[in-house]
Design a protein around this motif. Structure first.
Motif, PDB file in Angstrom:
ATOM      1  N   UNK A   1       0.839  -1.133  -0.004  1.00  0.00           N
ATOM      2  CA  UNK A   1       0.106   0.213  -0.034  1.00  0.00           C
ATOM      3  C   UNK A   1       0.697   1.444   0.064  1.00  0.00           C
ATOM      4  N   UNK A   2       1.907   1.094   0.637  1.00  0.00           N
ATOM      5  CA  UNK A   2       2.719   2.184   0.684  1.00  0.00           C
ATOM      6  C   UNK A   2       3.611   2.611  -0.518  1.00  0.00           C
ATOM      7  N   UNK A   3       4.098   1.584  -1.294  1.00  0.00           N
ATOM      8  CA  UNK A   3       4.447   1.685  -2.636  1.00  0.00           C
ATOM      9  C   UNK A   3       3.624   2.400  -3.526  1.00  0.00           C
TER      10      UNK A   3
ATOM     11  N   UNK B   1       4.115   0.544  -8.683  1.00  0.00           N
ATOM     12  CA  UNK B   1       3.006  -0.577  -8.931  1.00  0.00           C
ATOM     13  C   UNK B   1       3.044  -1.332  -7.748  1.00  0.00           C
ATOM     14  N   UNK B   2       3.507  -1.103  -6.618  1.00  0.00           N
ATOM     15  CA  UNK B   2       3.382  -1.981  -5.437  1.00  0.00           C
ATOM     16  C   UNK B   2       4.661  -3.007  -5.335  1.00  0.00           C
TER      17      UNK B   2
ATOM     18  N   UNK C   1      -4.147 -10.917  -7.378  1.00  0.00           N
ATOM     19  CA  UNK C   1      -2.984 -11.402  -7.645  1.00  0.00           C
ATOM     20  C   UNK C   1      -2.190 -10.220  -8.079  1.00  0.00           C
ATOM     21  N   UNK C   2      -1.498  -9.482  -7.040  1.00  0.00           N
ATOM     22  CA  UNK C   2      -0.732  -8.337  -7.449  1.00  0.00           C
ATOM     23  C   UNK C   2       0.510  -8.501  -8.382  1.00  0.00           C
ATOM     24  N   UNK C   3       0.423  -7.799  -9.439  1.00  0.00           N
ATOM     25  CA  UNK C   3       1.508  -8.003 -10.440  1.00  0.00           C
ATOM     26  C   UNK C   3       1.910  -9.471 -10.638  1.00  0.00           C
ATOM     27  N   UNK C   4       0.964  -9.946 -10.945  1.00  0.00           N
ATOM     28  CA  UNK C   4       1.019 -11.649 -11.544  1.00  0.00           C
ATOM     29  C   UNK C   4       1.810 -11.581 -12.739  1.00  0.00           C
TER      30      UNK C   4
END
Ligand SMILES: [Zn+2]
Length: 440
Positions: free
Chosen positions: A282-284, A290-291, A391-394
Motif C-alpha cells: 500500500x505504501x509503494x 506498482x506496489x 494477484x498483485x503484479x501477477x
C-alpha cells in the motif's frame, strides 16, 4: 478423464495384490473429482510484457540435520543456512539463449550472501551452563540466531523485524508444567510464576514444542527455516522502506523458494507477515509505484500434481491438453472439490497458513509451475475471488517465470537452483550487501 492417469501408478501397484483388505481400502478411499472430465479453473489474463524488472532477490533457506560425533550417543544438530541471492536480470538476459552459463559467469551475476546457524538437537547440552537441557539449549540457539542475524549492518536484526510486525502479542510459557501467558517482551524475560527459567522472546515462535528428546527434531528445524526465510524477506523489504527506495520496489522482484505460507507451530506468524507485505504494498502504491512484486514458487505438492493431471491428454499424453502461457486460478470451491478434497462449506484451504494465493501456470515452453502472489487486499483475502486484482503484479511474476525458462531444469527455476548451490556457503552475517547494490 485426467484423474485416471493421476492415480495410475497407485492402481498398477494395487493390481499386484488381490487381497480383500486392498479391495476394501479401494472401496473406501475418495478419488479426486467427479467422473466426468474436469473443466480447468478460471484463466487469468493479467497485463504482460511490462519489462520493468531489473533485479531479482531470491530467498532460500535450508537445514541439514546430522549426528554429532562428540557427545552422547544419538546426539543431533542441524545446520541452518539462509541464502539471499541478488540476481542482475539484465546480465542474465545477455547470456545467449540455450547456452548453459559457466559457474564463473553465474558468480558474476549473482551476489550471494548467506547466514548460518547451528541448532542443537537431542543429547546436546552446553558445558558451561549448570543443569542445561537439550531443549533449553535449542531455545537459546533459536534466540541467538534471530537476535544476531541481519542482512545488512545498518539494518534491524531478524528478531527486531519479528518484534516490529507482531506488536503486543502474548504467548504461552514454554515450560511444560506452567499455564501462564507471557506478555510481549524484548530479549530475555521471566515468567510470572517465578519458578520457571529464563524466557526468550523467540519462545513465542513455539518451535521448541516440536523439539524431540528421543527422536529427530527435524520438524522444529524445518519450522525454524520457514521463520527465518519469511522474516528475512520482510526484513529486506523493510530495509527498502527505511532507505526510501520506493522506486526499487518497482524494479525488484522478491522470489521465495517455496509457498508463501508458514506451517506448523509458528503458523500464527503468517498473518503478521501478510499484514506487513500488504502495508508495504500500500505504501509503494501510495508513492505512485506498482506496489510490491513478491512471489513464491512451489515445486511440489497437490496443486502442481493437479496442474499436471489437468494437462494430461488421454490420446496425446502429458503436457498436451492446456495451451502454453495459460494461468489458472482455482477458487475455494474448485480447490475443495478437485484439489484439497474438502466439503464445499469448509473453511478455505490454507487460510491458517498461506499469505498468498496460488496460480497454476503452464509457461511458454510448456513447463508447469505453481506461483503464489501475496494477499494484499480484500480481493486476495477472499478465496472465492479469482479476479486479477487478487494477484498483485501477477503478469510480471509470470514473465519472470517465462524469462528464466532458458535456464530451467525440469520445471525448476534457475535462480532457485543457483540459490541451492550457494546455500552451503556460510558467510559472516552483517555484510552491507543491499546498500552496496542499491545505492545508485
Ligand atoms: Zn511459567
Amino acid at each position: 478423464m485426467p484423474y485416471e492417469k493421476e492415480f495410475a501408478t497407485g492402481e498398477s501397484l494395487w493390481r499386484l495384490t488381490t487381497s480383500d483388505s486392498v479391495r476394501d481400502f479401494e472401496g473406501a478411499i475418495r478419488y479426486g473429482g467427479p467422473e466426468e472430465a474436469v473443466e480447468p479453473p478460471v484463466a487469468l489474463t493479467p497485463p504482460r510484457g511490462q519489462d520493468a524488472i531489473s533485479r531479482i532477490i531470491v530467498i532460500d533457506g535450508s537445514t541439514v540435520a546430522s549426528p554429532v560425533r562428540i557427545g552422547y550417543p544419538g546426539a543431533e544438530a542441524a545446520l541452518l543456512n539462509l541464502a539471499a541471492v541478488v540476481i542482475d536480470l539484465q546480465a542474465l538476459k545477455d547470456i545467449p539463449p540455450g547456452s548453459i552459463p559457466r559457474p564463473s559467469t553465474m558468480r558474476d551475476i549473482e551476489d550471494c550472501r548467506t547466514l548460518d546457524a547451528v541448532l542443537p538437537g537431542r543429547n546436546v547440552v552446553r558445558e558451561d551452563v549448570a543443569d542445561d537441557t537439550p531443549e533449553r539449549f535449542f531455545r537459546y540457539s533459536v534466540h541467538q540466531a534471530l537476535a544476531g542475524r541481519r542482512v545488512d549492518d545498518e539494518h534491524e536484526t531478524l528478531i527486531e523485524t519479528m518484534r516490529a510486525i507482531t506488536p503486543s502479542r502474548r504467548f504461552p510459557c514454554p515450560m511444560d508444567d506452567c499455564s501462564n501467558t507471557i506478555p510481549a517482551l524484548e530479549g530475555i524475560g521471566e515468567c510470572a510464576c517465578e519458578r520457571c527459567e529464563q524466557i526468550f522472546e523467540t519462545d513465542s515462535l513455539r518451535l521448541h514444542e516440536r523439539f524431540e528428546d528421543f527422536g529427530s527434531s527435524a520438524q522444529a528445524y524445518t519450522a525454524m527455516r520457514q521463520v527465518v526465510e519469511h522474516l528475512a524477506m520482510v526484513n529486506i523489504m523493510r530495509f527498502f522502506e527505511r532507505r526510501g527506495w520506493w522506486s526499487a520496489f518497482g524494479t525488484t522482484a522478491f522470489v521465495m523458494d517455496g509457498p508463501l505460507a508458514i506451517f506448523g507451530m509458528p503458523a500464527w506468524l503468517k498473518l503478521h507477515v501478510q499484514n506487513e507485505v500488504a502495508r508495504l504494498h500500500a505504501q509503494a502504491l501510495a508513492r505512485g509505484g506498482p506496489g510490491v512484486l513478491l512471489f513464491g514458487v512451489e515445486k511440489s505438492g497437490m496443486f502442481l500434481e493437479h496442474l499436471k493431471a489437468l494437462d494430461q491428454s488421454d490420446y496425446e499424453g502429458p503436457r498436451a491438453r492446456l495451451e502454453s502461457g495459460l494461468a489458472l486460478a482455482p477458487d475455494r470451491a474448485y480447490t475443495h472439490r478437485h484439489i484439497a478434497l474438502r466439503p464445499q462449506e469448509a473453511k478455505a484451504h490454507g487460510v491458517e497458513t498461506d499469505y498468498g494465493r496460488r496460480v497454476l501456470y503452464k509457461n511458454r515452453l510448456g513447463q508447469h509451475a505453481v506461483v503464489m502472489t501475496p494477499i494484499v487486499n480484500t480481493e486476495g483475502e477472499s478465496r472465492d475471488c479469482v479476479g486479477v486484482a487478487a494477484y498483485p503484479r501477477l503478469g510480471e511474476a509470470l514473465d519472470i517465470m517465462d524469462e528464466f525458462s532458458t535456464y530451467l531444469y525440469e520445471d525448476g527455476f534457475a535462480p532457485l537452483v543457483r540459490a541451492h548451490a550457494h546455500a552451503a556457503i556460510p558467510l559472516k552475517a552483517g555484510i552491507g550487501l543491499l546498500a552496496e547494490l542499491f545505492e545508485e
